[in-house]
Write a protein that holds these residues in place. Structure first.
Motif, short mmCIF file in Angstrom:
data_model
loop_
_atom_site.label_atom_id
_atom_site.label_comp_id
_atom_site.label_asym_id
_atom_site.label_seq_id
_atom_site.Cartn_x
_atom_site.Cartn_y
_atom_site.Cartn_z
N LYS A 87 0.84 -1.20 0.00
CA LYS A 87 0.00 0.00 0.00
C LYS A 87 0.87 1.25 0.00
CE LYS A 87 -3.94 2.14 0.30
NZ LYS A 87 -4.87 2.16 -0.83
N THR A 88 1.93 1.25 0.79
CA THR A 88 2.85 2.39 0.83
C THR A 88 3.45 2.65 -0.55
OG1 THR A 88 3.38 1.88 3.12
CG2 THR A 88 4.92 3.30 1.95
N THR A 89 3.82 1.58 -1.23
CA THR A 89 4.41 1.72 -2.56
C THR A 89 3.37 2.20 -3.56
OG1 THR A 89 5.97 -0.02 -2.02
CG2 THR A 89 5.74 0.55 -4.33
N ARG A 90 2.14 1.67 -3.47
CA ARG A 90 1.08 2.13 -4.37
C ARG A 90 0.83 3.63 -4.19
NH1 ARG A 90 -1.58 -2.68 -3.12
NH2 ARG A 90 -3.07 -1.64 -1.74
N ASN A 91 0.86 4.10 -2.94
CA ASN A 91 0.68 5.52 -2.69
C ASN A 91 1.83 6.33 -3.27
OD1 ASN A 91 -1.72 5.12 -1.35
ND2 ASN A 91 -0.78 5.07 0.67
N ALA A 92 3.05 5.82 -3.17
CA ALA A 92 4.20 6.52 -3.73
C ALA A 92 4.11 6.58 -5.25
CB ALA A 92 5.49 5.83 -3.30
N VAL A 93 3.68 5.48 -5.88
CA VAL A 93 3.53 5.45 -7.34
C VAL A 93 2.46 6.45 -7.76
CG1 VAL A 93 2.70 4.02 -9.25
CG2 VAL A 93 4.36 3.10 -7.64
N LYS A 94 1.36 6.49 -7.02
CA LYS A 94 0.28 7.42 -7.34
C LYS A 94 0.75 8.86 -7.20
CE LYS A 94 -4.54 8.35 -6.20
NZ LYS A 94 -5.67 8.01 -5.32
N LYS A 102 13.49 6.96 -5.57
CA LYS A 102 12.92 6.43 -4.33
C LYS A 102 11.82 5.42 -4.63
CE LYS A 102 14.05 10.58 -1.82
NZ LYS A 102 13.67 11.94 -1.63
N VAL A 103 10.95 5.75 -5.59
CA VAL A 103 9.86 4.85 -5.94
C VAL A 103 10.42 3.59 -6.60
CG1 VAL A 103 7.78 4.60 -7.33
CG2 VAL A 103 8.20 6.72 -6.12
N SER A 104 11.42 3.75 -7.46
CA SER A 104 12.04 2.59 -8.11
C SER A 104 12.66 1.66 -7.08
CB SER A 104 13.11 3.05 -9.10
OG SER A 104 12.53 3.75 -10.16
N SER A 105 13.29 2.25 -6.07
CA SER A 105 13.90 1.46 -5.01
C SER A 105 12.84 0.68 -4.23
CB SER A 105 14.67 2.38 -4.07
OG SER A 105 15.17 1.66 -2.98
N LEU A 106 11.72 1.32 -3.92
CA LEU A 106 10.62 0.64 -3.23
C LEU A 106 10.11 -0.54 -4.04
CD1 LEU A 106 8.44 3.59 -1.85
CD2 LEU A 106 9.60 1.84 -0.50
N LEU A 107 9.94 -0.31 -5.36
CA LEU A 107 9.45 -1.38 -6.22
C LEU A 107 10.44 -2.55 -6.28
CD1 LEU A 107 7.98 0.80 -9.10
CD2 LEU A 107 6.69 -0.66 -7.55
N ASP A 108 11.72 -2.23 -6.36
CA ASP A 108 12.74 -3.29 -6.39
C ASP A 108 12.73 -4.11 -5.10
OD1 ASP A 108 13.67 -2.75 -8.92
OD2 ASP A 108 15.20 -1.35 -8.24
N LYS A 109 12.57 -3.43 -3.97
CA LYS A 109 12.54 -4.13 -2.68
C LYS A 109 11.33 -5.05 -2.60
CE LYS A 109 15.05 -0.63 -0.14
NZ LYS A 109 14.93 0.52 0.78
N ASN A 168 7.64 -3.30 -15.14
CA ASN A 168 6.65 -2.56 -15.94
C ASN A 168 6.31 -1.22 -15.30
OD1 ASN A 168 6.42 -4.49 -17.94
ND2 ASN A 168 4.74 -5.56 -16.93
N LEU A 169 6.11 -1.20 -14.00
CA LEU A 169 5.80 0.04 -13.31
C LEU A 169 6.95 1.04 -13.41
CD1 LEU A 169 3.98 -1.23 -10.09
CD2 LEU A 169 3.01 0.19 -11.88
N LYS A 170 8.17 0.55 -13.21
CA LYS A 170 9.34 1.43 -13.30
C LYS A 170 9.47 2.03 -14.69
CE LYS A 170 13.14 -0.31 -11.76
NZ LYS A 170 14.17 -1.29 -11.36
N SER A 171 9.22 1.21 -15.71
CA SER A 171 9.31 1.68 -17.09
C SER A 171 8.27 2.76 -17.37
CB SER A 171 9.12 0.49 -18.04
OG SER A 171 9.04 0.93 -19.36
N LYS A 172 7.04 2.50 -16.95
CA LYS A 172 5.96 3.48 -17.19
C LYS A 172 6.22 4.78 -16.44
CE LYS A 172 2.41 0.04 -18.05
NZ LYS A 172 1.27 -0.69 -17.48
N LEU A 173 6.73 4.66 -15.21
CA LEU A 173 7.01 5.86 -14.43
C LEU A 173 8.16 6.66 -15.04
CD1 LEU A 173 6.60 4.45 -10.83
CD2 LEU A 173 5.08 6.03 -12.01
N ALA A 174 9.18 5.97 -15.55
CA ALA A 174 10.29 6.67 -16.19
C ALA A 174 9.81 7.40 -17.44
CB ALA A 174 11.39 5.67 -16.54
#
Length: 84
Positions: free
Chosen positions: A26-33, A50-57, A71-77
Motif C-alpha cells: 500500500k505504501t508503494t502504491r501511494n508513492a507510485v500514485k 525512491k519509488v524505483s527502489s521501493l518497487l525493487d525491494k 513494468n511500473l518502473k518503465s511506465k514511471l520513467a
C-alpha cells in the motif's frame, strides 16, 4: 480451528506476514500514485529513484512480481521523461 500447535503458529505467522506485506504494498502504491500525479519535473525526477527502489525491494521479497515492478518502473520513467 486448528488442532495442532504448528498449525496455530502457522496461522499467526501468516497473519503477521500478510499485514506486513499489505502495509508495504500500500505504501508503494501511494508513492507510485504520488509520482504519477506530479506535474513538476524537478520533483518527479527526485521521486523516481525512491519509488524505483521501493518497487525493487517489493519484487526482491516477492511481495509483487519482478515483471510488475519492471513494468511500473518503465511506465514511471516514461512519465517523468515526458514532463516539460
Amino acid at each position: 480451528m486448528a488442532n495442532h500447535q504448528s498449525a496455530i503458529k502457522r496461522t499467526r505467522q501468516i497473519a503477521a506476514r500478510r499485514e506486513h506485506n499489505r502495509y508495504y504494498a500500500k505504501t508503494t502504491r501511494n508513492a507510485v500514485k504520488a509520482l504519477r500525479l506530479t506535474i513538476d519535473k524537478a520533483q518527479a525526477v527526485a521521486l523516481l529513484p525512491k519509488v524505483s527502489s521501493l518497487l525493487d525491494k517489493l519484487a526482491k521479497t516477492h511481495i509483487i512480481h519482478k515483471n510488475k515492478a519492471a513494468n511500473l518502473k518503465s511506465k514511471l520513467a516514461k512519465h517523468v521523461n515526458k514532463l516539460a
